[in-house]
Scaffold this motif. Structure first.
Motif, mmCIF file in Angstrom:
data_model
loop_
_atom_site.group_PDB
_atom_site.id
_atom_site.type_symbol
_atom_site.label_atom_id
_atom_site.label_comp_id
_atom_site.label_asym_id
_atom_site.label_seq_id
_atom_site.Cartn_x
_atom_site.Cartn_y
_atom_site.Cartn_z
ATOM 1 N N GLU A 68 3.608 1.552 -1.277
ATOM 2 C CA GLU A 68 4.200 1.984 -2.851
ATOM 3 C C GLU A 68 3.234 2.125 -3.811
ATOM 4 O O GLU A 68 3.485 3.191 -4.636
ATOM 5 C CB GLU A 68 4.711 0.557 -3.437
ATOM 6 C CG GLU A 68 5.477 0.427 -4.822
ATOM 7 C CD GLU A 68 6.250 -0.570 -5.123
ATOM 8 O OE1 GLU A 68 6.556 -0.838 -6.330
ATOM 9 O OE2 GLU A 68 6.271 -1.590 -4.119
ATOM 10 N N GLU A 69 2.158 1.864 -3.550
ATOM 11 C CA GLU A 69 0.826 2.159 -4.685
ATOM 12 C C GLU A 69 0.056 3.339 -4.107
ATOM 13 O O GLU A 69 -0.630 4.342 -4.925
ATOM 14 C CB GLU A 69 0.085 1.154 -4.843
ATOM 15 C CG GLU A 69 0.635 -0.280 -5.306
ATOM 16 C CD GLU A 69 1.140 0.002 -6.662
ATOM 17 O OE1 GLU A 69 0.494 0.817 -7.447
ATOM 18 O OE2 GLU A 69 1.970 -0.880 -7.281
ATOM 19 N N VAL A 127 0.793 -1.293 -0.127
ATOM 20 C CA VAL A 127 0.047 -0.137 -0.234
ATOM 21 C C VAL A 127 0.867 1.043 0.046
ATOM 22 O O VAL A 127 0.401 2.387 -0.554
ATOM 23 C CB VAL A 127 -1.187 -0.023 1.160
ATOM 24 C CG1 VAL A 127 -1.685 1.337 1.178
ATOM 25 C CG2 VAL A 127 -1.916 -1.309 1.158
ATOM 26 N N THR A 132 -6.992 -0.536 -3.813
ATOM 27 C CA THR A 132 -7.339 -1.504 -5.096
ATOM 28 C C THR A 132 -6.098 -1.995 -5.789
ATOM 29 O O THR A 132 -5.757 -3.156 -6.093
ATOM 30 C CB THR A 132 -8.431 -0.968 -5.862
ATOM 31 O OG1 THR A 132 -9.405 -0.431 -5.086
ATOM 32 C CG2 THR A 132 -8.972 -1.463 -7.080
ATOM 33 N N LYS A 133 -5.253 -1.064 -6.200
ATOM 34 C CA LYS A 133 -4.087 -1.491 -6.809
ATOM 35 C C LYS A 133 -3.152 -2.570 -6.284
ATOM 36 O O LYS A 133 -2.549 -3.511 -6.713
ATOM 37 C CB LYS A 133 -3.280 -0.165 -7.343
ATOM 38 C CG LYS A 133 -4.033 0.802 -8.541
ATOM 39 C CD LYS A 133 -3.134 1.757 -8.841
ATOM 40 C CE LYS A 133 -4.008 2.666 -9.935
ATOM 41 N NZ LYS A 133 -3.186 3.844 -10.345
ATOM 42 N N ALA A 134 -2.975 -1.883 -4.756
ATOM 43 C CA ALA A 134 -2.181 -2.755 -4.171
ATOM 44 C C ALA A 134 -2.469 -4.240 -3.791
ATOM 45 O O ALA A 134 -1.782 -5.379 -3.930
ATOM 46 C CB ALA A 134 -1.891 -2.163 -2.740
ATOM 47 N N LYS A 171 -6.958 10.761 -2.351
ATOM 48 C CA LYS A 171 -5.711 10.434 -2.363
ATOM 49 C C LYS A 171 -5.457 9.744 -1.066
ATOM 50 O O LYS A 171 -5.928 10.433 0.152
ATOM 51 C CB LYS A 171 -4.653 11.169 -2.766
ATOM 52 C CG LYS A 171 -4.792 11.685 -4.278
ATOM 53 C CD LYS A 171 -3.719 12.566 -4.756
ATOM 54 C CE LYS A 171 -3.522 12.923 -6.264
ATOM 55 N NZ LYS A 171 -2.444 13.700 -6.516
ATOM 56 N N GLN A 203 -9.890 -6.438 -2.349
ATOM 57 C CA GLN A 203 -9.483 -5.070 -1.519
ATOM 58 C C GLN A 203 -9.992 -5.058 -0.138
ATOM 59 O O GLN A 203 -9.424 -4.519 0.824
ATOM 60 C CB GLN A 203 -10.187 -3.899 -2.483
ATOM 61 C CG GLN A 203 -9.830 -2.711 -2.011
ATOM 62 C CD GLN A 203 -10.866 -2.135 -1.134
ATOM 63 O OE1 GLN A 203 -11.988 -2.174 -1.154
ATOM 64 N NE2 GLN A 203 -10.408 -0.986 0.017
ATOM 65 N N VAL A 219 -4.528 -5.949 -6.094
ATOM 66 C CA VAL A 219 -4.373 -6.359 -7.164
ATOM 67 C C VAL A 219 -2.886 -7.050 -7.340
ATOM 68 O O VAL A 219 -2.683 -8.267 -7.832
ATOM 69 C CB VAL A 219 -4.590 -5.874 -8.430
ATOM 70 C CG1 VAL A 219 -4.012 -6.205 -9.824
ATOM 71 C CG2 VAL A 219 -6.013 -5.368 -8.436
ATOM 72 N N LYS A 220 -1.854 -6.101 -6.947
ATOM 73 C CA LYS A 220 -0.687 -6.751 -6.933
ATOM 74 C C LYS A 220 -0.243 -7.783 -5.991
ATOM 75 O O LYS A 220 0.515 -8.811 -6.477
ATOM 76 C CB LYS A 220 0.153 -5.192 -6.506
ATOM 77 C CG LYS A 220 1.769 -5.643 -6.264
ATOM 78 C CD LYS A 220 2.356 -4.487 -6.138
ATOM 79 C CE LYS A 220 3.921 -4.568 -6.392
ATOM 80 N NZ LYS A 220 4.707 -3.127 -5.778
ATOM 81 N N HIS A 261 -2.534 3.268 -3.131
ATOM 82 C CA HIS A 261 -3.949 3.123 -3.517
ATOM 83 C C HIS A 261 -4.420 1.603 -3.120
ATOM 84 O O HIS A 261 -3.721 0.661 -3.396
ATOM 85 C CB HIS A 261 -4.030 2.997 -5.258
ATOM 86 C CG HIS A 261 -5.107 3.307 -5.606
ATOM 87 N ND1 HIS A 261 -6.078 1.933 -5.896
ATOM 88 C CD2 HIS A 261 -6.048 4.065 -6.211
ATOM 89 C CE1 HIS A 261 -7.119 2.285 -6.587
ATOM 90 N NE2 HIS A 261 -7.303 3.685 -6.936
#
Length: 298
Positions: free
Chosen positions: A14-15, A12, A19-21, A54, A29, A23-24, A17
């Motif tokens: 790093e992203e 989290v 949702t993006k984290a 943000k 989520q 997925v990674k 975000h």
């Protein structure tokens, strides 16, 4: 503390975000959000704050991130040393460099001697390589020096010079040399300002009392040379790279009074364990440049 929670937390970070984290990480989520809330309960304070749309790290979050990165770095170092004791002959090196051409010959000879080691090379600006080393995303860097940081160790390889490259049809193509001040009215394609080669050009131009203004900025040397071949513009690039692409359509002209030059060297993180692969690659790279310099003096 559960290392899995720290892994989720760093993703989290790093992203920034969720949702993006997620997925990674390959999880949902809601699951990730639940795990972060659990971590926050354990440390007793929020780690992220949401402002508008943000996410941002809190001061506590920044503190935990710094220590978490060190924890995982130490675990990697322990595994590396254990692998060395086991005599592991396979592994991977990740290298950042200021131009892939700097490593071409070394990559060939190193692979012949240690075929079990895979190598990933990333062409990056010097500051990007520095950040990758400090963040433990890179094992080695081959960059312009000095790279001042108390966390890094550097070793000089050779002195790089910058030269002018023009089309064989260009009016300057037959000149023996050129001064930077002679290029103020030329159509130039140069690196963006974040690249150290561009910073060198700007610094030497300023020293000579002039300012070069490129009509185009590009981030790869190949793309610059395409424009040079078409006689759209001329460019200023490292001599070591230009000497590798000898082409009848391009003339390489030394820049003089003064010669723009800077040291190139190897850098790595001071606290990083130098495994056998890293030591062998550094040795091979040093041998490559020592041999090249010996040939130039003959």
């Amino acid at each position: 503390m559960d290392f899995r929670l720290l892994e989720y937390f760093l993703a989290v970070c790093e992203e920034l975000h969720f949702t993006k984290a997620a997925v990674k990480l390959g999880i949902s989520q809601p699951t990730l959000s639940q795990q972060i809330r659990l971590l926050e309960e354990r440390v007793g304070t929020p780690l992220f704050q949401r402002i508008g749309k943000k996410n941002y790290l809190t001061e506590a979050g920044m503190t935990l991130k710094e220590h978490a990165l060190n924890i995982f770095h130490e675990l990697e170092q322990a595994q590396t040393e254990i692998n060395e004791l086991k005599g592991m002959q396979r592994g991977k090196l990740t290298i950042g460099c200021s131009g892939n051409h700097l490593l071409t010959q070394t990559l060939i000879s190193f692979h012949q001697k240690m075929p079990g080691i895979s190598i990933s090379v990333h062409e990056l600006a010097t500051e990007e390589t520095k950040k990758g080393l400090i963040d433990n995303k890179l094992d080695l860097g081959v960059v312009f020096l000095p790279l001042d940081d108390e966390q890094l160790v550097s070793m000089e390889l050779y002195t790089e010079e910058l030269c002018l490259a023009v089309s064989a049809k260009h009016r300057l193509s037959r000149q023996a040399d050129v001064k930077l001040e002679d290029l103020t009215l030329e159509s130039l394609v140069l690196f963006p300002e974040k690249f150290l080669v561009r910073q060198m050009v700007d610094a030497y131009s300023k020293e000579a009392g002039h300012r070069l203004h490129p009509i185009i900025e590009l981030s790869t040397m190949d793309s610059m040379l395409q424009l040079v071949k078409l006689n759209v513009s001329c460019t200023i690039l490292p001599k070591s790279y230009l000497n590798m692409i000898l082409h009848s359509d391009i003339a390489i002209i030394p820049i003089v009074h003064p010669v723009p030059q800077k040291k190139v060297g190897i850098v790595y993180r001071k606290q990083k364990f130098l495994n056998a692969a890293m030591v062998a690659f550094i040795h091979e790279l040093t041998q490559t440049y020592n041999s090249a310099q010996t040939l130039q003096k003959m």
